[in-house]
Scaffold this motif. Structure first.
Motif, PDB file in Angstrom:
ATOM      1  N   ALA A 150       0.831  -1.218   0.000  1.00 54.87           N
ATOM      2  CA  ALA A 150       0.000   0.000   0.000  1.00 54.87           C
ATOM      3  C   ALA A 150       0.861   1.263   0.000  1.00 54.87           C
ATOM      4  CB  ALA A 150      -0.944  -0.015   1.202  1.00 54.87           C
ATOM      5  N   GLY A 151       1.958   1.204  -0.758  1.00 58.11           N
ATOM      6  CA  GLY A 151       2.830   2.369  -0.899  1.00 58.11           C
ATOM      7  C   GLY A 151       3.862   2.529   0.195  1.00 58.11           C
ATOM      8  N   ARG A 152       3.819   1.674   1.245  1.00 59.44           N
ATOM      9  CA  ARG A 152       4.791   1.761   2.334  1.00 59.44           C
ATOM     10  C   ARG A 152       5.926   0.770   2.109  1.00 59.44           C
ATOM     11  NH1 ARG A 152       0.955   0.926   7.408  1.00 59.44           N
ATOM     12  NH2 ARG A 152       0.004  -0.526   5.926  1.00 59.44           N
ATOM     13  N   SER A 153       7.169   1.250   2.196  1.00 59.84           N
ATOM     14  CA  SER A 153       8.341   0.411   1.893  1.00 59.84           C
ATOM     15  C   SER A 153       8.604  -0.623   2.979  1.00 59.84           C
ATOM     16  CB  SER A 153       9.588   1.283   1.736  1.00 59.84           C
ATOM     17  OG  SER A 153       9.492   2.050   0.564  1.00 59.84           O
ATOM     18  N   LEU A 154       8.988  -1.827   2.544  1.00 57.05           N
ATOM     19  CA  LEU A 154       9.382  -2.897   3.454  1.00 57.05           C
ATOM     20  C   LEU A 154      10.900  -3.036   3.412  1.00 57.05           C
ATOM     21  CD1 LEU A 154       6.350  -3.543   2.800  1.00 57.05           C
ATOM     22  CD2 LEU A 154       6.914  -5.944   3.133  1.00 57.05           C
ATOM     23  N   GLU A 155      11.518  -3.125   4.573  1.00 60.58           N
ATOM     24  CA  GLU A 155      12.978  -3.292   4.641  1.00 60.58           C
ATOM     25  C   GLU A 155      13.296  -4.786   4.596  1.00 60.58           C
ATOM     26  OE1 GLU A 155      15.303  -0.903   4.616  1.00 60.58           O
ATOM     27  OE2 GLU A 155      13.692   0.570   4.396  1.00 60.58           O
ATOM     28  N   VAL A 156      13.765  -5.254   3.450  1.00 61.04           N
ATOM     29  CA  VAL A 156      14.107  -6.681   3.306  1.00 61.04           C
ATOM     30  C   VAL A 156      15.525  -6.812   2.765  1.00 61.04           C
ATOM     31  CG1 VAL A 156      11.733  -7.473   2.952  1.00 61.04           C
ATOM     32  CG2 VAL A 156      13.093  -6.786   0.973  1.00 61.04           C
ATOM     33  N   SER A 157      16.157  -7.946   3.071  1.00 61.19           N
ATOM     34  CA  SER A 157      17.511  -8.213   2.577  1.00 61.19           C
ATOM     35  C   SER A 157      17.443  -8.600   1.098  1.00 61.19           C
ATOM     36  CB  SER A 157      18.131  -9.363   3.370  1.00 61.19           C
ATOM     37  OG  SER A 157      17.490 -10.591   3.021  1.00 61.19           O
ATOM     38  N   PRO A 158      18.579  -8.567   0.383  1.00 60.44           N
ATOM     39  CA  PRO A 158      18.577  -8.982  -1.029  1.00 60.44           C
ATOM     40  C   PRO A 158      18.019 -10.396  -1.239  1.00 60.44           C
ATOM     41  CG  PRO A 158      20.622  -7.848  -0.530  1.00 60.44           C
ATOM     42  CD  PRO A 158      19.894  -8.023   0.774  1.00 60.44           C
ATOM     43  N   THR A 159      18.348 -11.326  -0.322  1.00 62.40           N
ATOM     44  CA  THR A 159      17.838 -12.700  -0.445  1.00 62.40           C
ATOM     45  C   THR A 159      16.327 -12.734  -0.256  1.00 62.40           C
ATOM     46  OG1 THR A 159      19.920 -13.640   0.337  1.00 62.40           O
ATOM     47  CG2 THR A 159      17.972 -15.052   0.479  1.00 62.40           C
ATOM     48  N   LEU A 203      10.626 -12.912   6.681  1.00 63.18           N
ATOM     49  CA  LEU A 203       9.651 -12.266   5.793  1.00 63.18           C
ATOM     50  C   LEU A 203       8.289 -12.153   6.462  1.00 63.18           C
ATOM     51  CD1 LEU A 203      10.237 -13.600   2.153  1.00 63.18           C
ATOM     52  CD2 LEU A 203      10.255 -11.224   2.913  1.00 63.18           C
ATOM     53  N   ARG A 204       7.869 -13.235   7.126  1.00 63.64           N
ATOM     54  CA  ARG A 204       6.572 -13.216   7.808  1.00 63.64           C
ATOM     55  C   ARG A 204       6.539 -12.153   8.904  1.00 63.64           C
ATOM     56  NH1 ARG A 204       5.579 -19.629   8.247  1.00 63.64           N
ATOM     57  NH2 ARG A 204       4.236 -19.916   6.439  1.00 63.64           N
ATOM     58  N   ILE A 206       8.242  -9.368   8.966  1.00 66.66           N
ATOM     59  CA  ILE A 206       8.142  -8.059   8.313  1.00 66.66           C
ATOM     60  C   ILE A 206       6.710  -7.833   7.823  1.00 66.66           C
ATOM     61  CG2 ILE A 206       8.884  -6.700   6.298  1.00 66.66           C
ATOM     62  CD1 ILE A 206      11.630  -8.211   6.613  1.00 66.66           C
ATOM     63  N   LEU A 207       6.133  -8.871   7.181  1.00 64.74           N
ATOM     64  CA  LEU A 207       4.762  -8.755   6.666  1.00 64.74           C
ATOM     65  C   LEU A 207       3.748  -8.605   7.801  1.00 64.74           C
ATOM     66  CD1 LEU A 207       4.962 -11.492   3.876  1.00 64.74           C
ATOM     67  CD2 LEU A 207       4.695  -9.038   3.488  1.00 64.74           C
ATOM     68  N   ALA A 208       4.066  -9.213   8.972  1.00 61.24           N
ATOM     69  CA  ALA A 208       3.153  -9.151  10.125  1.00 61.24           C
ATOM     70  C   ALA A 208       2.957  -7.719  10.600  1.00 61.24           C
ATOM     71  CB  ALA A 208       3.687 -10.025  11.259  1.00 61.24           C
ATOM     72  N   GLU A 209       3.982  -6.890  10.414  1.00 58.12           N
ATOM     73  CA  GLU A 209       3.878  -5.482  10.822  1.00 58.12           C
ATOM     74  C   GLU A 209       2.766  -4.767  10.040  1.00 58.12           C
ATOM     75  OE1 GLU A 209       7.719  -3.638  10.523  1.00 58.12           O
ATOM     76  OE2 GLU A 209       8.715  -5.335  11.515  1.00 58.12           O
ATOM     77  N   TYR A 210       2.403  -5.348   8.885  1.00 58.88           N
ATOM     78  CA  TYR A 210       1.348  -4.778   8.044  1.00 58.88           C
ATOM     79  C   TYR A 210       0.107  -5.676   8.028  1.00 58.88           C
ATOM     80  CZ  TYR A 210       5.281  -1.972   6.487  1.00 58.88           C
ATOM     81  OH  TYR A 210       6.363  -1.133   6.473  1.00 58.88           O
ATOM     82  N   GLY A 211       0.101  -6.654   8.955  1.00 60.26           N
ATOM     83  CA  GLY A 211      -1.031  -7.573   9.049  1.00 60.26           C
ATOM     84  C   GLY A 211      -1.125  -8.529   7.879  1.00 60.26           C
ATOM     85  N   ARG A 212       0.026  -8.863   7.267  1.00 58.92           N
ATOM     86  CA  ARG A 212       0.010  -9.707   6.066  1.00 58.92           C
ATOM     87  C   ARG A 212       0.850 -10.975   6.174  1.00 58.92           C
ATOM     88  NH1 ARG A 212      -1.778  -6.221   2.021  1.00 58.92           N
ATOM     89  NH2 ARG A 212      -3.315  -4.921   3.080  1.00 58.92           N
ATOM     90  N   GLU A 213       1.111 -11.425   7.394  1.00 58.76           N
ATOM     91  CA  GLU A 213       1.967 -12.613   7.527  1.00 58.76           C
ATOM     92  C   GLU A 213       1.358 -13.846   6.858  1.00 58.76           C
ATOM     93  OE1 GLU A 213      -0.254 -12.382  11.542  1.00 58.76           O
ATOM     94  OE2 GLU A 213       0.433 -11.031   9.971  1.00 58.76           O
ATOM     95  N   GLU A 214       0.021 -13.845   6.662  1.00 60.30           N
ATOM     96  CA  GLU A 214      -0.643 -15.023   6.071  1.00 60.30           C
ATOM     97  C   GLU A 214      -0.384 -15.151   4.566  1.00 60.30           C
ATOM     98  OE1 GLU A 214      -3.146 -11.749   4.841  1.00 60.30           O
ATOM     99  OE2 GLU A 214      -2.243 -12.220   6.780  1.00 60.30           O
TER     100      GLU A 214
END
Length: 230
Positions: A150-159, A203-204, A206-214
């Motif tokens: 939703a336009g908000r950046s996620l901080e993830v590693s290259p892998t 990853l989960r 990080i996604l959980a912070e946006y309620g998307r771990e599922e």
């Protein structure tokens, strides 16, 4: 298209070198080999996004290699563009019937080849018109190496970015840890399967912070699936 890796299989050295030059100028990563056997070796060690395959090769022909690859589960979805001097309609039909995704007749212009590659990559879902991958409100920008919800950046590693790129390109399919290792880390790298679990957990989280771990689901006894449906 700078994140795409192309395997060129062409036995004529001059044409092979020309193809490498044209593709690299388009910011593509290129692996170039001269036979079907060498192509097999390259595929065992590298994850590629598309094969440009000469129809006439020494030993196993290009059209036979294409037929075999399209019959193997691991390569069935891998796009193939056949390259040939043959212009006859029946040969073109035969190439497409065995599962090739497109057909370019020599001589061809570099612009035509790049346009065909872009078209095939778009059809396969690996390249959108804008170079963006979108699933719901999750967007991956391969050029900018950005992942957003939703336009908000996620901080993830290259892998983790590559893992998400693979999942978003192949939604709603179950993949084993071994397959994910091959596709994301590469077959030439020895990494334990539990490494996949570690990255999935990250990853989960990080996604959980946006309620998307599922979005990344565990399929017991098989592996993992990326899906918007829960």
């Amino acid at each position: 298209m700078s994140n795409l890796k192309i395997l060129v299989v062409e036995d004529e050295e001059a044409i092979r070198e020309m193809l490498v030059m044209v593709l690299e100028q388009a910011n593509l990563t290129v692996i170039a080999v001269g036979s079907a056997e060498q192509a097999r070796e390259s595929l065992a060690d590298n994850m590629v996004d598309l094969i440009i395959l000469d129809w006439m090769l020494p030993g196993i022909s290009g059209v036979e290699l294409a037929r075999r690859l399209k019959n193997e589960p691991g390569y069935k979805e891998l796009p193939i563009i056949l390259l040939t001097a043959r212009g006859e309609e029946e040969d073109k039909i035969r190439g497409l019937e065995i599962g090739a995704d497109d057909y370019v007749t020599k001589p061809f212009s570099p612009k035509e080849l790049i346009a065909r590659i872009k078209a095939v990559m778009r059809r396969s879902g690996k390249l959108s018109e804008s170079g963006l991958l979108s699933v719901g409100d999750l967007t991956l920008d391969a050029e900018q190496h950005k992942l957003t919800i939703a336009g908000r950046s996620l901080e993830v590693s290259p892998t983790e970015f590559r893992l998400m790129q693979f999942f978003m390109t192949n939604p709603d399919k179950v993949y084993s840890r071994t397959h994910l290792l091959d596709q994301v880390w590469g077959r030439s790298v020895y990494i334990e399967e539990r490494t996949v679990d570690v990255h999935i957990r990250r990853l989960r989280k990080i996604l959980a912070e946006y309620g998307r771990e599922e979005l990344i689901q565990t399929v017991r006894g098989f592996g993992y699936r990326f899906s918007m449906a829960h």
